[in-house]
Design a protein around this motif. Structure first.
Motif, short mmCIF file in Angstrom:
data_model
loop_
_atom_site.label_atom_id
_atom_site.label_comp_id
_atom_site.label_asym_id
_atom_site.label_seq_id
_atom_site.Cartn_x
_atom_site.Cartn_y
_atom_site.Cartn_z
N ARG A 60 0.94 -1.31 -0.11
CA ARG A 60 -0.09 0.13 0.25
C ARG A 60 0.93 1.39 0.00
NH1 ARG A 60 -5.23 -0.83 2.20
NH2 ARG A 60 -5.94 -2.89 1.33
N ARG A 61 0.32 2.35 -0.13
CA ARG A 61 1.05 3.78 -0.09
C ARG A 61 0.19 4.68 0.70
NH1 ARG A 61 5.18 1.63 -0.64
NH2 ARG A 61 6.76 2.14 -2.17
N ARG A 66 4.55 9.03 0.67
CA ARG A 66 4.80 8.04 -0.40
C ARG A 66 6.22 7.26 -0.39
NH1 ARG A 66 0.61 7.65 -3.67
NH2 ARG A 66 1.65 6.38 -5.18
N GLU A 67 7.01 7.78 0.34
CA GLU A 67 8.21 7.35 0.69
C GLU A 67 8.48 6.21 1.61
OE1 GLU A 67 8.50 10.75 3.42
OE2 GLU A 67 7.57 10.30 1.39
N GLU A 69 7.41 2.83 3.28
CA GLU A 69 6.84 1.34 2.93
C GLU A 69 5.69 1.03 3.76
OE1 GLU A 69 8.36 -3.45 2.75
OE2 GLU A 69 9.88 -1.92 2.85
#
Length: 280
Positions: A60-61, A66-67, A69
Motif C-alpha cells: 500500500r501507499r 509516499r516514501e 513502505e
C-alpha cells in the motif's frame, strides 16, 4: 532507529497515517505493517486469516508520505509485530508504535485492546514500544494528536526501556484546550462496560456503553474525561512476584499420588443423573 508503525483499526485508518507522519518527522526509519481490515479487540492474539501458516500481504501507499513502505497484512496486529521482530518487513524494529487508535484505551480494559496488545508484543520481543489512542471513534483534532504523539515518541526514544510500553491517551479537542499531559494509573474499569440480556437459550444480547464510574479519580480514564492527555507505563510479562506460591509447591511423588486418587474418584459409579433434561 528503526520503527514499525502498526494499529488495530486497519491500514486504511486515518490514525495510522498521522502516526507515521509524526514518526518520520521524529527522524525514525519507518516501516508500516497493519491489518488489512479492522481487528479491534484482538488483544495480543497471534491469529491470521489464512490457514496453512501463510500470511497474505499486499503493498500500500500513504498519499502524504509516499516514501514510506506500507504493507497490509491479513493478520492480527500482535502477529504482525511478532513476525516483524523476525525480519518479515525488513530489519527488526527497535521501536514499535501502535495507533493512533480511534477510541480510548484506558483502565484494565486495555487487556482486550489490539492497539496495546501489539505494543506489548513488541516489548516482549525486546523493542521499545508505545501505544497511542484518542478519545473519539471519529477524531477531528489531529493536530492535537500529532503534538502529543511527538512528545511521547521523543520520551520513549530517550528514556524508554525495552520490555515496557508507554500507553498514551489524549482528548479529541483543540490543542489549546488540552489541560496538559500527565502520568496516570490505570482505572479499575476502563473506557467501556458491557450490559448483558439473555433473551433465550441460544442468544445473549451484549451492548457496550461508556463507563464513567471513575471520572472523578486521578486515573487515566478520569483525567482523560477532564481534558488531560495521560501516559501510563506498562510492563511485560506481568509476573506477580509478590504472590506467595510456596503452598502450591510439591514433589513429583505427591502429584502421582494425587493423580491416582483422582482417577479412582472418576471411575467410581455415581448413579444415574437426576432431573429432567427436557426435549432436545
Amino acid at each position: 532507529m528503526r520503527a514499525l508503525v502498526v494499529n488495530d483499526d486497519g491500514v486504511d485508518s486515518v490514525g495510522i497515517e498521522v502516526l507515521t507522519r509524526v514518526a518520520v518527522a521524529a527522524g525514525l526509519d519507518v516501516v508500516v505493517a497493519a491489518p488489512n481490515v479492522d481487528r479491534s479487540g484482538s488483544s495480543a492474539a497471534l491469529t491470521a486469516l489464512e490457514t496453512g501458516g501463510r500470511l497474505v500481504v499486499a503493498p500500500r501507499r500513504f498519499d502524504s508520505i509516499r516514501e514510506v513502505e506500507v504493507t497490509a497484512v491479513e493478520a492480527s496486529p500482535a502477529l504482525i509485530v511478532f513476525v516483524a521482530s523476525s525480519g518479515a518487513f525488513g530489519p527488526p524494529p527497535d521501536l514499535v508504535l501502535s495507533g493512533i487508535n480511534h477510541g480510548p484505551n484506558t483502565g484494565h480494559a486495555i487487556l482486550h485492546s489490539g492497539t496495546v496488545g501489539a505494543a506489548l508484543t513488541g516489548a516482549g520481543q525486546g523493542a521499545l514500544a508505545m501505544a497511542v489512542s484518542v478519545d473519539s471513534v471519529q477524531p477531528e483534532h489531529w493536530e492535537t494528536a500529532s503534538a502529543i504523539a511527538r512528545r511521547a515518541i521523543d520520551w520513549v526514544m530517550t528514556r524508554g526501556e525495552p520490555g515496557t510500553v508507554l500507553n498514551v491517551n489524549m482528548p479529541d479537542v483543540p490543542l489549546s484546550s488540552v489541560r496538559g499531559l500527565r502520568p496516570a494509573r490505570l482505572a479499575a474499569f476502563g473506557a467501556v462496560q458491557a450490559e448483558l440480556d439473555r433473551h433465550d437459550r441460544h442468544h445473549i444480547m451484549v451492548t457496550f456503553s461508556q463507563d464513567r464510574r471513575d471520572e472523578s479519580e486521578s486515573t487515566d480514564a478520569g483525567l482523560l474525561r477532564r481534558g488531560w492527555a495521560t501516559a501510563t507505563a506498562l510492563r511485560v510479562p506481568f509476573e506477580a512476584t509478590e504472590v506467595d506460591l510456596g503452598a502450591l509447591s510439591c514433589a513429583g511423588e505427591a502429584l502421582v499420588e494425587a493423580g491416582s486418587g483422582l482417577q479412582s474418584e472418576l471411575r467410581s459409579p455415581r448413579g444415574p443423573a437426576t432431573g429432567n433434561a427436557g426435549p432436545r
